[in-house]
Design a protein around this motif. Structure first.
Motif, PDB file in Angstrom:
ATOM      1  N   LEU A  83     -41.448  -1.747  17.050  1.00 24.59           N
ATOM      2  CA  LEU A  83     -40.021  -1.779  16.731  1.00 24.59           C
ATOM      3  C   LEU A  83     -39.207  -2.179  17.953  1.00 24.59           C
ATOM      4  CD1 LEU A  83     -37.717  -1.174  14.738  1.00 24.59           C
ATOM      5  CD2 LEU A  83     -37.828   1.209  15.490  1.00 24.59           C
ATOM      6  N   ARG A  84     -39.511  -1.603  19.101  1.00 25.44           N
ATOM      7  CA  ARG A  84     -38.788  -1.959  20.336  1.00 25.44           C
ATOM      8  C   ARG A  84     -39.015  -3.428  20.695  1.00 25.44           C
ATOM      9  NH1 ARG A  84     -41.434   1.674  23.831  1.00 25.44           N
ATOM     10  NH2 ARG A  84     -41.995   3.078  22.180  1.00 25.44           N
ATOM     11  N   GLU A  85     -40.267  -3.878  20.573  1.00 23.22           N
ATOM     12  CA  GLU A  85     -40.557  -5.287  20.875  1.00 23.22           C
ATOM     13  C   GLU A  85     -39.807  -6.212  19.918  1.00 23.22           C
ATOM     14  OE1 GLU A  85     -45.104  -4.622  22.565  1.00 23.22           O
ATOM     15  OE2 GLU A  85     -44.810  -5.729  20.714  1.00 23.22           O
ATOM     16  N   THR A  86     -39.786  -5.852  18.657  1.00 22.03           N
ATOM     17  CA  THR A  86     -39.083  -6.657  17.657  1.00 22.03           C
ATOM     18  C   THR A  86     -37.590  -6.699  17.962  1.00 22.03           C
ATOM     19  OG1 THR A  86     -40.722  -6.088  16.000  1.00 22.03           O
ATOM     20  CG2 THR A  86     -38.629  -6.935  15.197  1.00 22.03           C
ATOM     21  N   ASN A  87     -37.029  -5.538  18.314  1.00 23.78           N
ATOM     22  CA  ASN A  87     -35.608  -5.501  18.668  1.00 23.78           C
ATOM     23  C   ASN A  87     -35.326  -6.365  19.899  1.00 23.78           C
ATOM     24  OD1 ASN A  87     -34.744  -3.914  16.577  1.00 23.78           O
ATOM     25  ND2 ASN A  87     -35.036  -1.994  17.674  1.00 23.78           N
ATOM     26  N   GLU A  88     -36.228  -6.343  20.874  1.00 25.23           N
ATOM     27  CA  GLU A  88     -36.050  -7.158  22.077  1.00 25.23           C
ATOM     28  C   GLU A  88     -36.125  -8.648  21.722  1.00 25.23           C
ATOM     29  OE1 GLU A  88     -35.057  -6.416  25.030  1.00 25.23           O
ATOM     30  OE2 GLU A  88     -35.376  -8.386  25.881  1.00 25.23           O
ATOM     31  N   LYS A  89     -37.093  -8.983  20.871  1.00 21.50           N
ATOM     32  CA  LYS A  89     -37.198 -10.388  20.445  1.00 21.50           C
ATOM     33  C   LYS A  89     -35.956 -10.815  19.675  1.00 21.50           C
ATOM     34  CE  LYS A  89     -42.245 -10.606  20.183  1.00 21.50           C
ATOM     35  NZ  LYS A  89     -43.405 -10.715  19.285  1.00 21.50           N
ATOM     36  N   LEU A  90     -35.453  -9.928  18.848  1.00 22.82           N
ATOM     37  CA  LEU A  90     -34.241 -10.211  18.090  1.00 22.82           C
ATOM     38  C   LEU A  90     -33.069 -10.442  19.039  1.00 22.82           C
ATOM     39  CD1 LEU A  90     -32.744 -10.409  15.399  1.00 22.82           C
ATOM     40  CD2 LEU A  90     -32.502  -7.919  15.441  1.00 22.82           C
ATOM     41  N   ARG A  91     -32.955  -9.598  20.050  1.00 24.98           N
ATOM     42  CA  ARG A  91     -31.874  -9.748  21.027  1.00 24.98           C
ATOM     43  C   ARG A  91     -32.006 -11.087  21.768  1.00 24.98           C
ATOM     44  NH1 ARG A  91     -30.987  -9.712  26.020  1.00 24.98           N
ATOM     45  NH2 ARG A  91     -33.073  -9.116  26.646  1.00 24.98           N
ATOM     46  N   GLN A  92     -33.223 -11.405  22.186  1.00 28.04           N
ATOM     47  CA  GLN A  92     -33.443 -12.667  22.879  1.00 28.04           C
ATOM     48  C   GLN A  92     -33.121 -13.853  21.971  1.00 28.04           C
ATOM     49  OE1 GLN A  92     -37.506 -12.507  24.240  1.00 28.04           O
ATOM     50  NE2 GLN A  92     -37.042 -11.100  25.915  1.00 28.04           N
ATOM     51  N   THR A  93     -33.489 -13.730  20.711  1.00 23.83           N
ATOM     52  CA  THR A  93     -33.190 -14.796  19.757  1.00 23.83           C
ATOM     53  C   THR A  93     -31.685 -14.948  19.575  1.00 23.83           C
ATOM     54  OG1 THR A  93     -35.263 -14.354  18.621  1.00 23.83           O
ATOM     55  CG2 THR A  93     -33.643 -15.625  17.417  1.00 23.83           C
ATOM     56  N   ASP A  94     -30.974 -13.813  19.514  1.00 17.99           N
ATOM     57  CA  ASP A  94     -29.505 -13.867  19.415  1.00 17.99           C
ATOM     58  C   ASP A  94     -28.913 -14.563  20.633  1.00 17.99           C
ATOM     59  OD1 ASP A  94     -28.946 -10.658  17.745  1.00 17.99           O
ATOM     60  OD2 ASP A  94     -29.382 -12.655  16.954  1.00 17.99           O
ATOM     61  N   VAL A  95     -29.444 -14.247  21.816  1.00 19.43           N
ATOM     62  CA  VAL A  95     -28.952 -14.890  23.042  1.00 19.43           C
ATOM     63  C   VAL A  95     -29.216 -16.387  22.993  1.00 19.43           C
ATOM     64  CG1 VAL A  95     -29.346 -15.056  25.537  1.00 19.43           C
ATOM     65  CG2 VAL A  95     -29.127 -12.808  24.464  1.00 19.43           C
ATOM     66  N   LYS A  96     -30.419 -16.746  22.570  1.00 15.78           N
ATOM     67  CA  LYS A  96     -30.765 -18.169  22.479  1.00 15.78           C
ATOM     68  C   LYS A  96     -29.893 -18.878  21.445  1.00 15.78           C
ATOM     69  CE  LYS A  96     -35.592 -17.853  23.942  1.00 15.78           C
ATOM     70  NZ  LYS A  96     -36.990 -17.995  23.517  1.00 15.78           N
ATOM     71  N   ALA A  97     -29.671 -18.205  20.317  1.00 14.65           N
ATOM     72  CA  ALA A  97     -28.834 -18.803  19.273  1.00 14.65           C
ATOM     73  C   ALA A  97     -27.428 -19.049  19.817  1.00 14.65           C
ATOM     74  CB  ALA A  97     -28.794 -17.911  18.031  1.00 14.65           C
ATOM     75  N   GLY A  98     -26.899 -18.084  20.555  1.00 11.41           N
ATOM     76  CA  GLY A  98     -25.573 -18.261  21.155  1.00 11.41           C
ATOM     77  C   GLY A  98     -25.569 -19.421  22.135  1.00 11.41           C
ATOM     78  N   HIS A  99     -26.624 -19.507  22.927  1.00 12.11           N
ATOM     79  CA  HIS A  99     -26.734 -20.614  23.887  1.00 12.11           C
ATOM     80  C   HIS A  99     -26.754 -21.959  23.167  1.00 12.11           C
ATOM     81  CE1 HIS A  99     -28.154 -23.028  27.238  1.00 12.11           C
ATOM     82  NE2 HIS A  99     -29.164 -23.431  26.482  1.00 12.11           N
ATOM     83  N   PHE A 100     -27.548 -22.035  22.100  1.00 13.54           N
ATOM     84  CA  PHE A 100     -27.634 -23.304  21.383  1.00 13.54           C
ATOM     85  C   PHE A 100     -26.339 -23.625  20.643  1.00 13.54           C
ATOM     86  CE2 PHE A 100     -31.589 -24.725  22.586  1.00 13.54           C
ATOM     87  CZ  PHE A 100     -32.532 -23.720  22.529  1.00 13.54           C
ATOM     88  N   GLU A 101     -25.644 -22.603  20.181  1.00  9.46           N
ATOM     89  CA  GLU A 101     -24.349 -22.852  19.538  1.00  9.46           C
ATOM     90  C   GLU A 101     -23.373 -23.449  20.547  1.00  9.46           C
ATOM     91  OE1 GLU A 101     -24.524 -19.295  16.180  1.00  9.46           O
ATOM     92  OE2 GLU A 101     -23.079 -19.164  17.826  1.00  9.46           O
ATOM     93  N   ARG A 102     -23.377 -22.890  21.759  1.00 11.33           N
ATOM     94  CA  ARG A 102     -22.500 -23.454  22.803  1.00 11.33           C
ATOM     95  C   ARG A 102     -22.924 -24.877  23.139  1.00 11.33           C
ATOM     96  NH1 ARG A 102     -23.261 -18.259  24.529  1.00 11.33           N
ATOM     97  NH2 ARG A 102     -24.792 -18.838  26.112  1.00 11.33           N
ATOM     98  N   LYS A 103     -24.215 -25.100  23.168  1.00 10.91           N
ATOM     99  CA  LYS A 103     -24.722 -26.432  23.485  1.00 10.91           C
ATOM    100  C   LYS A 103     -24.315 -27.435  22.397  1.00 10.91           C
ATOM    101  CE  LYS A 103     -28.890 -28.281  25.587  1.00 10.91           C
ATOM    102  NZ  LYS A 103     -30.283 -28.025  25.898  1.00 10.91           N
ATOM    103  N   VAL A 104     -24.417 -27.004  21.142  1.00 11.45           N
ATOM    104  CA  VAL A 104     -24.016 -27.864  20.021  1.00 11.45           C
ATOM    105  C   VAL A 104     -22.528 -28.177  20.118  1.00 11.45           C
ATOM    106  CG1 VAL A 104     -23.638 -27.900  17.516  1.00 11.45           C
ATOM    107  CG2 VAL A 104     -25.854 -27.244  18.426  1.00 11.45           C
ATOM    108  N   GLN A 105     -21.724 -27.157  20.436  1.00  9.44           N
ATOM    109  CA  GLN A 105     -20.286 -27.379  20.557  1.00  9.44           C
ATOM    110  C   GLN A 105     -19.986 -28.376  21.682  1.00  9.44           C
ATOM    111  OE1 GLN A 105     -18.696 -23.458  21.088  1.00  9.44           O
ATOM    112  NE2 GLN A 105     -18.747 -22.974  18.891  1.00  9.44           N
TER     113      GLN A 105
END
Length: 161
Positions: A102-124
């Motif tokens: 569960l902790r690993e999954t939450n960490e992966k989810l957080r990292q994915t959220d960070v990456k998604a935000g990064h890519f959204e900024r990159k797309v913009q």
């Protein structure tokens, strides 16, 4: 006359380069959008897995509690108590493993959220760059049309002379 032709050729080359750049940027935007979509699917999948793991943890904790109650109730039966303790240990190990997952999954989810935000900024940023190139292309098209008109007017003047 040669200067005008050279200028026209230069403008054509710039227009072609701008068009190629716009196409390249559009391809990059599409690729980033696809990657973003994949990340969103991965986030959804991880959230689902997270929910499943939480249910498993609750189930394991319930079993753990039941086993402890059973072990307390059967204080006189040593062999049964030992078996239940082994089973309890296994369930606790499973609960710890589920908690770790569960902790690993939450960490992966957080990292994915960070990456998604990064890519959204990159797309913009890429969209802004694309808009800038499109504006430049439109400006160059207008200049090209003006030069074409001037050339036609010039040719008419030369023809009238």
């Amino acid at each position: 006359m040669d200067r005008i032709k050279d200028k026209m050729n230069s403008l054509r080359i710039e227009a072609d380069e701008s068009a190629a750049k716009v196409e390249e940027l559009q391809k990059q935007v599409k690729a980033l959008e696809q990657e973003n979509l994949q990340k969103e699917h991965e986030i959804t999948s991880l959230q689902h897995k997270n929910q499943q793991l939480e249910v498993e943890v609750e189930t394991a904790e319930g079993k753990n509690k039941e086993l402890k109650e059973t072990a307390d109730a059967s204080g006189g039966h040593m062999s049964q108590n030992e078996a239940l303790q082994r089973r309890l240990q296994l369930l606790e190990d499973e609960a710890e493993e589920a908690d770790k997952n569960l902790r690993e999954t939450n960490e992966k989810l957080r990292q994915t959220d960070v990456k998604a935000g990064h890519f959204e900024r990159k797309v913009q940023a890429l969209e802004a760059d694309r808009d800038q190139w499109e504006a430049k292309y439109e400006e160059m098209s207008k200049k090209y049309a003006e030069v074409q008109k001037e050339l036609a007017d010039f040719q008419l003047e030369i023809g009238n002379i």
